[in-house]
Design a protein around this motif. Structure first.
Motif, PDB file in Angstrom:
ATOM      1  N   UNK A  55       0.823  -1.209   0.000  1.00 54.97           N
ATOM      2  CA  UNK A  55       0.000   0.000   0.000  1.00 54.97           C
ATOM      3  C   UNK A  55       0.860   1.264   0.000  1.00 54.97           C
ATOM      4  N   UNK A  56       2.148   1.123   0.257  1.00 57.94           N
ATOM      5  CA  UNK A  56       3.010   2.299   0.261  1.00 57.94           C
ATOM      6  C   UNK A  56       3.594   2.525  -1.140  1.00 57.94           C
ATOM      7  N   UNK A  95       8.775   7.729  -3.768  1.00 58.69           N
ATOM      8  CA  UNK A  95       9.095   8.419  -2.519  1.00 58.69           C
ATOM      9  C   UNK A  95      10.266   9.381  -2.720  1.00 58.69           C
ATOM     10  N   UNK A  96      11.266   8.929  -3.452  1.00 57.69           N
ATOM     11  CA  UNK A  96      12.442   9.751  -3.697  1.00 57.69           C
ATOM     12  C   UNK A  96      12.075  10.991  -4.515  1.00 57.69           C
ATOM     13  N   UNK A 126      10.304  13.419  -2.282  1.00 55.62           N
ATOM     14  CA  UNK A 126      11.265  14.060  -1.390  1.00 55.62           C
ATOM     15  C   UNK A 126      12.064  15.133  -2.131  1.00 55.62           C
ATOM     16  N   UNK A 127      12.476  14.834  -3.360  1.00 58.48           N
ATOM     17  CA  UNK A 127      13.218  15.814  -4.165  1.00 58.48           C
ATOM     18  C   UNK A 127      12.356  17.043  -4.460  1.00 58.48           C
ATOM     19  N   UNK A 128      11.066  16.804  -4.721  1.00 59.57           N
ATOM     20  CA  UNK A 128      10.155  17.918  -4.978  1.00 59.57           C
ATOM     21  C   UNK A 128      10.037  18.815  -3.739  1.00 59.57           C
ATOM     22  N   UNK A 129       9.921  18.205  -2.572  1.00 60.61           N
ATOM     23  CA  UNK A 129       9.836  18.976  -1.337  1.00 60.61           C
ATOM     24  C   UNK A 129      11.125  19.763  -1.097  1.00 60.61           C
TER      25      UNK A 129
END
Length: 162
Positions: A4-5, A11-12, A15-18
């Motif tokens: 479900x994740x 995810x990477x 994270x790069x976008x953030x």
């Protein structure tokens, strides 16, 4: 066996976008940054990152800012950054008005007189000099006068607006 994740790649990317949003915040001037609606702890970390000169330490601080941003709603911050990038309607209106006045005054003297009547604080001798320099063949000085005329007209329009 479905998970479900999100995948590690997804995810990477998130994270790069953030981190990129955090970097955009760090690159803003302090006075603009203080006007944004940000959580205090995020603003403090962004201000801290502005004071870090070393690349490695700055990179780690940006990663930390990205980590903080995982726990908050990022869409309002993203929207505020987008609004900062777009020129306001007033700025566009000022730009168009300035361009229009410049072209009209270069083409005929009646527009110059009209401008002086409307903007009475305008330096008429300076304007006349710039307008006459803009007329005729294109040289480096005429191009410079063309730009200077734009700045002068813009300044008078802004003064009248205030």
């Amino acid at each position: 066996m479905e998970s479900s994740r999100p995948s590690k790649t997804k995810q990477k990317k998130q994270m790069e976008e953030l981190q990129n949003i955090g970097k955009a915040l760090v690159e803003l001037p302090k006075d603009v940054l203080k006007k944004l609606d940000l959580p205090d702890y995020l603003r403090d970390e962004v201000l801290e990152a502005k004071n870090i000169p070393q690349n490695g330490a700055k990179r780690r601080q940006l990663q930390f800012i990205g980590k903080i941003m995982r726990k908050i709603e990022v869409d309002p911050i993203r929207e505020q950054l987008e609004q900062l990038k777009q020129p306001s309607a007033q700025e566009v209106k000022l730009l168009h008005a300035t361009e229009s006045w410049r072209e009209k005054m270069i083409k005929n003297d009646e527009s110059y007189k009209e401008f002086i009547d409307i903007y009475q604080t305008a330096d008429s001798t300076k304007l006349k000099e710039l307008i006459s320099n803009c007329r005729g063949p294109a040289t480096s000085s005429s191009k410079s006068s063309y730009r200077s005329l734009f700045r002068v007209i813009s300044r008078y329009i802004e003064e009248k607006k205030d």
